[in-house]
Design a protein around this motif. Structure first.
Motif, mmCIF file in Angstrom:
data_model
loop_
_atom_site.group_PDB
_atom_site.id
_atom_site.type_symbol
_atom_site.label_atom_id
_atom_site.label_comp_id
_atom_site.label_asym_id
_atom_site.label_seq_id
_atom_site.Cartn_x
_atom_site.Cartn_y
_atom_site.Cartn_z
ATOM 1 N N GLN A 55 0.803 -1.214 0.000
ATOM 2 C CA GLN A 55 0.000 0.000 0.000
ATOM 3 C C GLN A 55 0.844 1.275 0.000
ATOM 4 O O GLN A 55 0.309 2.364 0.182
ATOM 5 C CB GLN A 55 -0.919 0.011 1.240
ATOM 6 N N ASP A 56 2.139 1.137 -0.189
ATOM 7 C CA ASP A 56 3.018 2.309 -0.192
ATOM 8 C C ASP A 56 3.198 2.787 -1.635
ATOM 9 O O ASP A 56 3.681 2.030 -2.479
ATOM 10 C CB ASP A 56 4.369 1.956 0.413
ATOM 11 N N PRO A 57 2.813 4.035 -1.948
ATOM 12 C CA PRO A 57 2.953 4.514 -3.329
ATOM 13 C C PRO A 57 4.400 4.740 -3.751
ATOM 14 O O PRO A 57 4.670 4.973 -4.933
ATOM 15 C CB PRO A 57 2.173 5.843 -3.315
ATOM 16 N N PHE A 58 5.343 4.651 -2.806
ATOM 17 C CA PHE A 58 6.741 4.945 -3.112
ATOM 18 C C PHE A 58 7.666 3.733 -3.016
ATOM 19 O O PHE A 58 8.826 3.817 -3.379
ATOM 20 C CB PHE A 58 7.256 6.041 -2.174
ATOM 21 N N LYS A 59 7.165 2.627 -2.499
ATOM 22 C CA LYS A 59 8.003 1.430 -2.384
ATOM 23 C C LYS A 59 7.125 0.187 -2.508
ATOM 24 O O LYS A 59 6.116 0.059 -1.815
ATOM 25 C CB LYS A 59 8.773 1.404 -1.067
ATOM 26 N N SER A 60 7.529 -0.745 -3.356
ATOM 27 C CA SER A 60 6.753 -1.967 -3.573
ATOM 28 C C SER A 60 7.115 -3.042 -2.553
ATOM 29 O O SER A 60 8.152 -2.957 -1.878
ATOM 30 C CB SER A 60 7.007 -2.509 -4.986
ATOM 31 N N GLN A 61 6.265 -4.051 -2.463
ATOM 32 C CA GLN A 61 6.567 -5.201 -1.612
ATOM 33 C C GLN A 61 7.875 -5.867 -2.030
ATOM 34 O O GLN A 61 8.682 -6.254 -1.179
ATOM 35 C CB GLN A 61 5.436 -6.228 -1.696
ATOM 36 N N VAL A 62 8.063 -6.003 -3.330
ATOM 37 C CA VAL A 62 9.247 -6.696 -3.824
ATOM 38 C C VAL A 62 10.519 -5.933 -3.452
ATOM 39 O O VAL A 62 11.515 -6.531 -3.033
ATOM 40 C CB VAL A 62 9.168 -6.903 -5.354
ATOM 41 N N ARG A 63 10.486 -4.612 -3.587
ATOM 42 C CA ARG A 63 11.664 -3.824 -3.217
ATOM 43 C C ARG A 63 11.959 -3.979 -1.722
ATOM 44 O O ARG A 63 13.108 -4.156 -1.320
ATOM 45 C CB ARG A 63 11.478 -2.357 -3.570
ATOM 46 N N LEU A 64 10.917 -3.917 -0.893
ATOM 47 C CA LEU A 64 11.119 -4.081 0.544
ATOM 48 C C LEU A 64 11.672 -5.468 0.850
ATOM 49 O O LEU A 64 12.583 -5.617 1.682
ATOM 50 C CB LEU A 64 9.798 -3.858 1.289
ATOM 51 N N TRP A 65 11.135 -6.481 0.191
ATOM 52 C CA TRP A 65 11.629 -7.848 0.401
ATOM 53 C C TRP A 65 13.101 -7.957 0.023
ATOM 54 O O TRP A 65 13.884 -8.593 0.730
ATOM 55 C CB TRP A 65 10.797 -8.823 -0.424
ATOM 56 N N MET A 66 13.495 -7.318 -1.076
ATOM 57 C CA MET A 66 14.902 -7.349 -1.490
ATOM 58 C C MET A 66 15.795 -6.667 -0.460
ATOM 59 O O MET A 66 16.898 -7.133 -0.159
ATOM 60 C CB MET A 66 15.059 -6.678 -2.860
ATOM 61 N N GLU A 67 15.310 -5.579 0.123
ATOM 62 C CA GLU A 67 16.078 -4.900 1.170
ATOM 63 C C GLU A 67 16.230 -5.798 2.393
ATOM 64 O O GLU A 67 17.319 -5.885 2.984
ATOM 65 C CB GLU A 67 15.386 -3.596 1.555
ATOM 66 N N LYS A 68 15.159 -6.475 2.762
ATOM 67 C CA LYS A 68 15.170 -7.284 3.975
ATOM 68 C C LYS A 68 15.978 -8.570 3.820
ATOM 69 O O LYS A 68 16.419 -9.139 4.818
ATOM 70 C CB LYS A 68 13.726 -7.644 4.368
ATOM 71 N N THR A 69 16.153 -9.026 2.601
ATOM 72 C CA THR A 69 16.877 -10.279 2.376
ATOM 73 C C THR A 69 18.288 -10.043 1.852
ATOM 74 O O THR A 69 18.908 -10.939 1.271
ATOM 75 C CB THR A 69 16.105 -11.186 1.397
ATOM 76 N N GLY A 70 18.806 -8.841 2.056
ATOM 77 C CA GLY A 70 20.197 -8.574 1.724
ATOM 78 C C GLY A 70 20.486 -8.416 0.253
ATOM 79 O O GLY A 70 21.616 -8.674 -0.186
ATOM 80 N N ARG A 71 19.497 -7.984 -0.521
ATOM 81 C CA ARG A 71 19.693 -7.820 -1.962
ATOM 82 C C ARG A 71 19.754 -6.344 -2.367
ATOM 83 O O ARG A 71 19.428 -5.971 -3.487
ATOM 84 C CB ARG A 71 18.571 -8.527 -2.724
ATOM 85 N N ARG A 72 20.160 -5.499 -1.457
ATOM 86 C CA ARG A 72 20.241 -4.066 -1.734
ATOM 87 C C ARG A 72 21.159 -3.744 -2.909
ATOM 88 O O ARG A 72 20.939 -2.779 -3.636
ATOM 89 C CB ARG A 72 20.736 -3.310 -0.504
ATOM 90 N N ASP A 73 22.202 -4.543 -3.070
ATOM 91 C CA ASP A 73 23.159 -4.269 -4.147
ATOM 92 C C ASP A 73 22.531 -4.445 -5.527
ATOM 93 O O ASP A 73 23.092 -3.991 -6.533
ATOM 94 C CB ASP A 73 24.387 -5.172 -4.011
ATOM 95 N N LEU A 74 21.369 -5.092 -5.589
ATOM 96 C CA LEU A 74 20.689 -5.276 -6.869
ATOM 97 C C LEU A 74 19.700 -4.153 -7.166
ATOM 98 O O LEU A 74 19.099 -4.121 -8.247
ATOM 99 C CB LEU A 74 19.939 -6.621 -6.881
ATOM 100 N N LEU A 75 19.529 -3.241 -6.195
ATOM 101 C CA LEU A 75 18.570 -2.155 -6.347
ATOM 102 C C LEU A 75 19.273 -0.862 -6.740
ATOM 103 O O LEU A 75 20.425 -0.632 -6.378
ATOM 104 C CB LEU A 75 17.813 -1.926 -5.037
ATOM 105 N N HIS A 76 18.556 -0.020 -7.451
ATOM 106 C CA HIS A 76 19.082 1.304 -7.727
ATOM 107 C C HIS A 76 19.037 2.109 -6.431
ATOM 108 O O HIS A 76 18.002 2.178 -5.774
ATOM 109 C CB HIS A 76 18.244 2.009 -8.801
#
Length: 227
Positions: A55-76
């Motif tokens: 429900q966040d207009p600025f961050k998706s579930q998938v992006r949050l999941w990537m942050e929480k699972t240590g995949r930040r290096d794959l994000l812009h």
């Protein structure tokens, strides 16, 4: 034996109700304006509640999941410039809080603590300001919103902000929070969000479903706009 990341994240079941944990903040700030997430990798904070529910207009579930699972290096990376809305919102918070006191007569104190839910340790919440000695309201959220974002407030508190506050109430056990927002630098509005047990139970259930994706290291289903 080396455990997988999912196993390390998995919260063990316990029959003993944990004691509420209060962790002092030490100036931790997120690049997106999220504050108080020094325990960022270990749980869901109030500023992530809406994203966890999609429900966040600025961050998706998938992006949050990537942050929480240590995949930040794959994000812009998200840059925070001095003229960004998040920067100015933080800068103006003390002024907004002072005008809240002038308008309502309620005293406010800055506490800057992070707390964990006594039953669900993966839930944490940052409390920046408390309302002093009030039986009606205990927490205060101060926001400053530019003209471009002001339309989101046309019908009151946007849903993603309301979910953040409900998450705070769920974790802290408090009964109500005031949201004071400065719109376009000149229009100060105050909204009350009260504790609602049914909504909080639904919030926890939905957040727990997202957190299972983190524990299992399995991405949640992608929605439109996640690309």
């Amino acid at each position: 034996m080396v455990n997988t990341r999912a196993e390390r994240l998995r919260t063990p079941r316990s029959t003993v109700r944990p004691v509420l944990q209060v962790v002092e903040l030490q100036g931790t700030q997120e690049s997106t304006g999220d504050r108080g997430l020094g325990l960022h990798e270990a749980g869901l904070g109030n500023l992530e509640a809406a994203a966890a529910l999609g429900q966040d207009p600025f961050k998706s579930q998938v992006r949050l999941w990537m942050e929480k699972t240590g995949r930040r290096d794959l994000l812009h990376p998200v840059r925070l410039d001095n003229d960004s809305s998040a920067y100015w919102s933080r800068l103006l918070e003390p002024i907004v809080a002072a005008h809240y006191t002038m308008r309502t007569g309620r005293k406010v104190r800055c506490v800057n603590t992070t707390r964990r839910h006594p039953e669900y340790p993966w839930m944490c919440a940052t409390v920046v300001r408390e309302v002093v000695a009030s039986s009606e309201v205990q927490l205060l959220e101060c926001l400053s919103v530019g003209m471009q974002m002001a339309p989101l407030w046309a019908l009151g508190v946007p849903e993603y902000i309301r979910l953040r506050v409900l998450h705070q109430l769920a974790v802290t056990g408090e009964q109500a929070a005031d949201v004071v927002v400065l719109l376009g630098g000149q229009d100060l509005q105050v909204y009350r969000i009260e504790r609602h047990e049914f909504e909080i139970a639904r919030l926890i259930r939905q957040e727990r479903a997202f957190w299972r994706h983190v524990e299992r290291d399995q991405a949640p289903p992608a929605s439109e706009g996640d690309g």
